[in-house]
Design a protein around this motif. Structure first.
Motif, short mmCIF file in Angstrom:
data_model
loop_
_atom_site.label_atom_id
_atom_site.label_comp_id
_atom_site.label_asym_id
_atom_site.label_seq_id
_atom_site.Cartn_x
_atom_site.Cartn_y
_atom_site.Cartn_z
N GLY A 18 0.82 -1.20 0.00
CA GLY A 18 0.00 0.00 0.00
C GLY A 18 0.86 1.26 0.00
N ASN A 19 0.37 2.26 -0.70
CA ASN A 19 1.05 3.56 -0.71
C ASN A 19 1.17 4.05 0.74
N ASN A 20 2.31 4.56 1.09
CA ASN A 20 2.60 4.99 2.46
C ASN A 20 2.41 3.85 3.47
N ARG A 21 2.56 2.63 2.99
CA ARG A 21 2.42 1.42 3.82
C ARG A 21 1.04 1.28 4.45
N GLU A 22 0.06 1.91 3.82
CA GLU A 22 -1.31 1.85 4.32
C GLU A 22 -1.99 0.56 3.88
N ALA A 23 -3.10 0.25 4.51
CA ALA A 23 -3.86 -0.97 4.19
C ALA A 23 -4.34 -0.95 2.74
N ILE A 24 -4.39 -2.14 2.15
CA ILE A 24 -4.98 -2.31 0.82
C ILE A 24 -6.18 -3.27 0.88
N SER A 97 -3.57 7.20 -4.83
CA SER A 97 -2.96 5.90 -5.08
C SER A 97 -3.21 4.96 -3.92
N LEU A 98 -3.54 3.72 -4.24
CA LEU A 98 -3.69 2.70 -3.21
C LEU A 98 -2.38 1.94 -3.06
N PHE A 99 -1.72 1.63 -4.20
CA PHE A 99 -0.47 0.88 -4.20
C PHE A 99 0.72 1.78 -4.44
N GLN A 100 1.90 1.33 -4.02
CA GLN A 100 3.12 2.03 -4.40
C GLN A 100 3.26 1.99 -5.91
N GLN A 101 3.98 2.94 -6.44
CA GLN A 101 4.03 3.12 -7.89
C GLN A 101 4.61 1.92 -8.62
N HIS A 102 5.65 1.31 -8.11
CA HIS A 102 6.33 0.24 -8.84
C HIS A 102 6.14 -1.10 -8.16
N THR A 103 5.55 -2.04 -8.89
CA THR A 103 5.47 -3.42 -8.43
C THR A 103 6.82 -4.06 -8.71
N LYS A 104 7.35 -4.76 -7.74
CA LYS A 104 8.66 -5.39 -7.88
C LYS A 104 8.50 -6.82 -8.39
N ALA A 105 9.45 -7.23 -9.23
CA ALA A 105 9.52 -8.61 -9.71
C ALA A 105 10.98 -9.03 -9.62
N LYS A 106 11.30 -9.76 -8.58
CA LYS A 106 12.68 -10.20 -8.35
C LYS A 106 12.86 -11.61 -8.89
N GLU A 107 13.80 -11.76 -9.81
CA GLU A 107 14.06 -13.08 -10.38
C GLU A 107 14.69 -13.98 -9.32
N LEU A 108 14.20 -15.20 -9.27
CA LEU A 108 14.73 -16.21 -8.36
C LEU A 108 15.57 -17.15 -9.21
N ASP A 109 16.86 -16.94 -9.19
CA ASP A 109 17.73 -17.59 -10.18
C ASP A 109 18.21 -18.98 -9.81
N ASN A 110 17.82 -19.49 -8.64
CA ASN A 110 18.14 -20.90 -8.35
C ASN A 110 17.05 -21.47 -7.46
N ASN A 111 16.96 -22.80 -7.46
CA ASN A 111 15.88 -23.47 -6.74
C ASN A 111 15.95 -23.27 -5.23
N GLU A 112 17.15 -23.19 -4.70
CA GLU A 112 17.30 -22.97 -3.26
C GLU A 112 16.71 -21.62 -2.85
N TYR A 113 17.00 -20.60 -3.64
CA TYR A 113 16.47 -19.26 -3.38
C TYR A 113 14.95 -19.25 -3.56
N ALA A 114 14.46 -19.95 -4.58
CA ALA A 114 13.02 -20.03 -4.82
C ALA A 114 12.31 -20.73 -3.67
N LEU A 115 12.90 -21.79 -3.15
CA LEU A 115 12.30 -22.50 -2.01
C LEU A 115 12.28 -21.61 -0.77
N ALA A 116 13.35 -20.86 -0.56
CA ALA A 116 13.39 -19.91 0.57
C ALA A 116 12.29 -18.86 0.41
N CYS A 117 12.06 -18.40 -0.81
CA CYS A 117 11.00 -17.43 -1.07
C CYS A 117 9.63 -18.03 -0.80
N PHE A 118 9.43 -19.27 -1.21
CA PHE A 118 8.18 -20.00 -0.96
C PHE A 118 7.89 -20.01 0.54
N CYS A 119 8.88 -20.35 1.34
CA CYS A 119 8.72 -20.39 2.80
C CYS A 119 8.49 -18.99 3.37
#
Length: 173
Positions: A18-24, A97-119
């Protein structure tokens, strides 16, 4: 919002707050409506492997589909967020604005990192002290993986394969 610059077959952690970390999300209906929009706009382009909606932000772990229309995916993400914003503005008499301007998309370049993200995604409500157990938070895919719900938003088969997850629900919980 700029283009996401996604690539086919790759895994990404997509998130915004949320913009200004407010509820969405203000009510259960808001969470459900967002999930409906998520299914409509993003599943044609992305396999959703995990998700969590928090009061003021959201997380998605996704795999880009082989034949995804990537320019359209960025447009559809904008449509998801803007249509949800308009609904919230109308329902609650909000402006701006309800959301911050930029939605982030971080590439998870290995399975270990992807599993950590899942958790990480599934532990978010626990870290925020909204619940004592991840299974108590209904606004994430945790219950689906733990065998407590039969949700259809996540491509569990793809997640099990890509992240090398156990196939038994009891081993995930």
């Amino acid at each position: 919002m700029s283009a996401l610059n996604l690539q086919p077959h790759k895994l990404y952690h997509i998130y915004n707050r949320g913009n200004n970390r407010e509820a969405i999300f203000y009510s259960p209906e808001n969470y459900r409506y967002f999930l409906t929009k998520l299914r409509r706009y993003l599943t044609p382009h992305l396999r959703i492997l995990a998700w969590c909606l928090m009061p003021n932000h959201f997380h998605l772990l996704v795999q880009v589909r082989e034949r995804a229309d990537l320019p359209r995916c960025s447009i559809d993400l904008r449509l998801l967020l803007s249509s949800y914003t308009r609904a919230i503005q109308s329902q609650y008499g909000r402006t701006g604005s309800l959301f911050q301007q930029h939605t982030k998309a971080k590439e998870l370049d290995n399975n270990e990192y992807a599993l950590a993200c899942f958790c990480y995604i599934h532990q978010n409500p626990l870290r925020a002290e909204l619940v004592r157990e991840p299974a108590q938070w209904v606004w994430s895919s945790y219950q689906d993986y733990a065998g407590l719900r039969s949700g259809t938003l996540c491509d569990r088969a793809a997640a099990i394969e890509v992240l090398n997850l156990p196939t038994e629900a009891a081993q995930i919980a």
